[in-house]
Design an enzyme around this catalytic site. Structure first.
Site, mmCIF file in Angstrom:
data_model
loop_
_atom_site.group_PDB
_atom_site.id
_atom_site.type_symbol
_atom_site.label_atom_id
_atom_site.label_comp_id
_atom_site.label_asym_id
_atom_site.label_seq_id
_atom_site.Cartn_x
_atom_site.Cartn_y
_atom_site.Cartn_z
ATOM 1 N N GLY A 189 -59.702 50.196 -1.190
ATOM 2 C CA GLY A 189 -59.838 48.866 -1.783
ATOM 3 C C GLY A 189 -59.103 48.621 -3.083
ATOM 4 O O GLY A 189 -58.715 47.493 -3.381
ATOM 5 N N GLU B 186 -61.555 51.221 -9.756
ATOM 6 C CA GLU B 186 -62.335 50.848 -8.570
ATOM 7 C C GLU B 186 -62.191 49.351 -8.337
ATOM 8 O O GLU B 186 -62.068 48.572 -9.291
ATOM 9 C CB GLU B 186 -63.800 51.265 -8.808
ATOM 10 C CG GLU B 186 -64.785 50.922 -7.724
ATOM 11 C CD GLU B 186 -64.549 51.612 -6.378
ATOM 12 O OE1 GLU B 186 -63.443 51.448 -5.825
ATOM 13 O OE2 GLU B 186 -65.463 52.266 -5.868
ATOM 14 N N ASP B 187 -62.191 48.941 -7.082
ATOM 15 C CA ASP B 187 -62.067 47.513 -6.779
ATOM 16 C C ASP B 187 -63.329 46.758 -7.166
ATOM 17 O O ASP B 187 -63.296 45.778 -7.894
ATOM 18 C CB ASP B 187 -61.739 47.292 -5.290
ATOM 19 C CG ASP B 187 -62.663 48.058 -4.337
ATOM 20 O OD1 ASP B 187 -63.566 48.787 -4.816
ATOM 21 O OD2 ASP B 187 -62.485 47.933 -3.118
ATOM 22 N N ASP C 89 -70.705 47.486 -6.377
ATOM 23 C CA ASP C 89 -71.692 46.663 -5.682
ATOM 24 C C ASP C 89 -73.084 47.221 -6.009
ATOM 25 O O ASP C 89 -73.652 46.900 -7.047
ATOM 26 C CB ASP C 89 -71.350 46.716 -4.186
ATOM 27 C CG ASP C 89 -72.217 45.815 -3.329
ATOM 28 O OD1 ASP C 89 -72.922 44.963 -3.886
ATOM 29 O OD2 ASP C 89 -72.188 45.954 -2.099
ATOM 30 N N LYS D 22 -70.894 43.326 -9.181
ATOM 31 C CA LYS D 22 -71.979 42.432 -8.761
ATOM 32 C C LYS D 22 -73.259 42.897 -9.436
ATOM 33 O O LYS D 22 -74.015 43.708 -8.871
ATOM 34 C CB LYS D 22 -72.178 42.517 -7.239
ATOM 35 C CG LYS D 22 -71.010 42.007 -6.409
ATOM 36 C CD LYS D 22 -71.333 42.164 -4.916
ATOM 37 C CE LYS D 22 -70.195 41.701 -4.051
ATOM 38 N NZ LYS D 22 -70.409 42.054 -2.628
ATOM 39 N N PHE E 44 -70.366 38.212 -0.441
ATOM 40 C CA PHE E 44 -69.305 39.042 0.122
ATOM 41 C C PHE E 44 -67.936 38.444 -0.215
ATOM 42 O O PHE E 44 -67.675 37.270 0.023
ATOM 43 C CB PHE E 44 -69.457 39.173 1.641
ATOM 44 C CG PHE E 44 -68.556 40.225 2.196
ATOM 45 C CD1 PHE E 44 -68.899 41.566 2.106
ATOM 46 C CD2 PHE E 44 -67.330 39.882 2.754
ATOM 47 C CE1 PHE E 44 -68.036 42.555 2.578
ATOM 48 C CE2 PHE E 44 -66.472 40.865 3.230
ATOM 49 C CZ PHE E 44 -66.826 42.198 3.135
ATOM 50 N N ASP F 298 -61.570 44.222 2.022
ATOM 51 C CA ASP F 298 -61.490 43.874 3.435
ATOM 52 C C ASP F 298 -62.818 43.419 4.004
ATOM 53 O O ASP F 298 -63.884 43.728 3.473
ATOM 54 C CB ASP F 298 -61.022 45.094 4.241
ATOM 55 C CG ASP F 298 -62.119 46.159 4.350
ATOM 56 O OD1 ASP F 298 -62.622 46.578 3.291
ATOM 57 O OD2 ASP F 298 -62.475 46.545 5.473
ATOM 58 N N ARG G 135 -57.145 42.476 3.461
ATOM 59 C CA ARG G 135 -56.735 43.172 2.232
ATOM 60 C C ARG G 135 -55.456 42.592 1.638
ATOM 61 O O ARG G 135 -55.213 42.688 0.439
ATOM 62 C CB ARG G 135 -56.481 44.659 2.517
ATOM 63 C CG ARG G 135 -57.723 45.452 2.885
ATOM 64 C CD ARG G 135 -57.417 46.943 2.787
ATOM 65 N NE ARG G 135 -58.369 47.787 3.497
ATOM 66 C CZ ARG G 135 -59.528 48.198 2.988
ATOM 67 N NH1 ARG G 135 -59.892 47.816 1.774
ATOM 68 N NH2 ARG G 135 -60.336 48.979 3.686
HETATM 69 P P1 IMP Z 1 -71.298 50.486 -3.820
HETATM 70 O O1 IMP Z 1 -71.332 51.957 -3.555
HETATM 71 O O2 IMP Z 1 -72.481 49.780 -3.209
HETATM 72 O O3 IMP Z 1 -71.129 50.130 -5.274
HETATM 73 O O4 IMP Z 1 -70.105 49.891 -2.972
HETATM 74 C C1 IMP Z 1 -68.824 49.899 -3.398
HETATM 75 C C2 IMP Z 1 -67.870 49.703 -2.247
HETATM 76 O O5 IMP Z 1 -68.371 48.786 -1.242
HETATM 77 C C3 IMP Z 1 -66.619 49.063 -2.783
HETATM 78 O O6 IMP Z 1 -65.717 50.033 -3.255
HETATM 79 C C4 IMP Z 1 -66.106 48.284 -1.590
HETATM 80 O O7 IMP Z 1 -65.280 49.120 -0.795
HETATM 81 C C5 IMP Z 1 -67.340 47.898 -0.817
HETATM 82 N N1 IMP Z 1 -67.737 46.505 -1.123
HETATM 83 C C6 IMP Z 1 -68.773 46.108 -1.893
HETATM 84 N N2 IMP Z 1 -68.851 44.773 -1.972
HETATM 85 C C7 IMP Z 1 -67.830 44.288 -1.235
HETATM 86 C C8 IMP Z 1 -67.374 42.945 -0.945
HETATM 87 O O8 IMP Z 1 -67.921 41.915 -1.389
HETATM 88 N N3 IMP Z 1 -66.274 42.837 -0.152
HETATM 89 C C9 IMP Z 1 -65.630 43.929 0.361
HETATM 90 N N4 IMP Z 1 -66.010 45.202 0.100
HETATM 91 C C10 IMP Z 1 -67.112 45.383 -0.686
HETATM 92 MG MG MG Z 2 -63.865 50.741 -2.636
#
Ligand code: IMP
Ligand code: MG
Length: 178
Positions: free
Chosen positions: A48, A102-103, A106, A134, A155, A162, A168
């Site tokens: 990402g 990091e993108d 979440d 977020k 989302f 993606d 992407r």
């Molecule tokens: P976390 O471990 O819950 O913080 O998730 C992080 C990963 O989930 C990110 O690096 C993204 O790859 C994916 N992700 C979380 N939210 C989104 C979104 O809104 N769109 C697309 N990918 C997401």
């Molecule tokens: Mg990611």
């Protein structure tokens, strides 16, 4: 800009390319100041973050290195449960000033599992640059040192993010229409 359709869902424009670019320039300026003479090592987490990493790194004007890793999760032993490992981390982190790219943060699960592993590798310092965060989705609190945008718990798609493999390549960020 108008509505885009990916698989079975529709998305509306949310953050423009111009807004993203100008925010990235601000982040880069902070990093250029904070890390002058420290030769930071950026560690970008694929897939990402590839677009963010590229635009951010182009705006870095101090001496710096970058490497790209993938995180793979697998089921560990019963006691360790779910385990995350880094694929492609071939640079020595000992004594380095590391900035994770990091993108989006979440729930925070990915980084909360991965950061202790990096700390174990004895970097001189460890900070996080994330384009998106977020806050409402937080389950595992992560402090993002260089943040692009705090976004609602919706989302998002585009600029590296993606939906089931697609989207992407969209140069700006879109939000799911619910
Ligand atoms: P976390 O471990 O819950 O913080 O998730 C992080 C990963 O989930 C990110 O690096 C993204 O790859 C994916 N992700 C979380 N939210 C989104 C979104 O809104 N769109 C697309 N990918 C997401
Ligand atoms: Mg990611």
């Amino acid at each position: 800009m108008s509505i885009v359709r990916v698989h079975d869902k529709e998305f509306e424009p949310y953050l423009s390319e111009e807004l993203i670019k100008s925010k990235i320039r601000e982040i880069a300026e902070s990093i250029n100041q904070d890390y002058a003479g420290k030769m930071p090592l950026f560690v970008a987490i694929l897939n990402g973050s590839f677009m963010f990493a590229s635009d951010l790194f182009k705006a870095i004007s101090i001496e710096a290195e970058i490497c790209f890793i993938k995180l793979a999760s697998y089921k560990g032993t019963k006691s360790s449960g779910h385990v995350i490992t880094a694929i492609g981390l071939d640079t020595d982190l000992i004594g380095r000033h590391v900035v994770i790219i990091e993108d989006i943060v979440d729930t925070g699960k990915t980084l909360s599992e991965f950061l202790p592993q990096l700390e174990h590798m004895q970097p001189a310092s460890l900070r996080i640059a994330a384009l998106l965060h977020k806050p409402e989705a937080t389950v595992y609190p992560i402090s993002v040192d260089y943040l692009g945008f705090a976004v609602p718990n919706k989302f998002l798609l585009g600029y590296g993010l993606d939906y089931d493999g697609l989207g992407r390549n969209i140069p700006s960020i879109y939000k799911l229409i619910e």
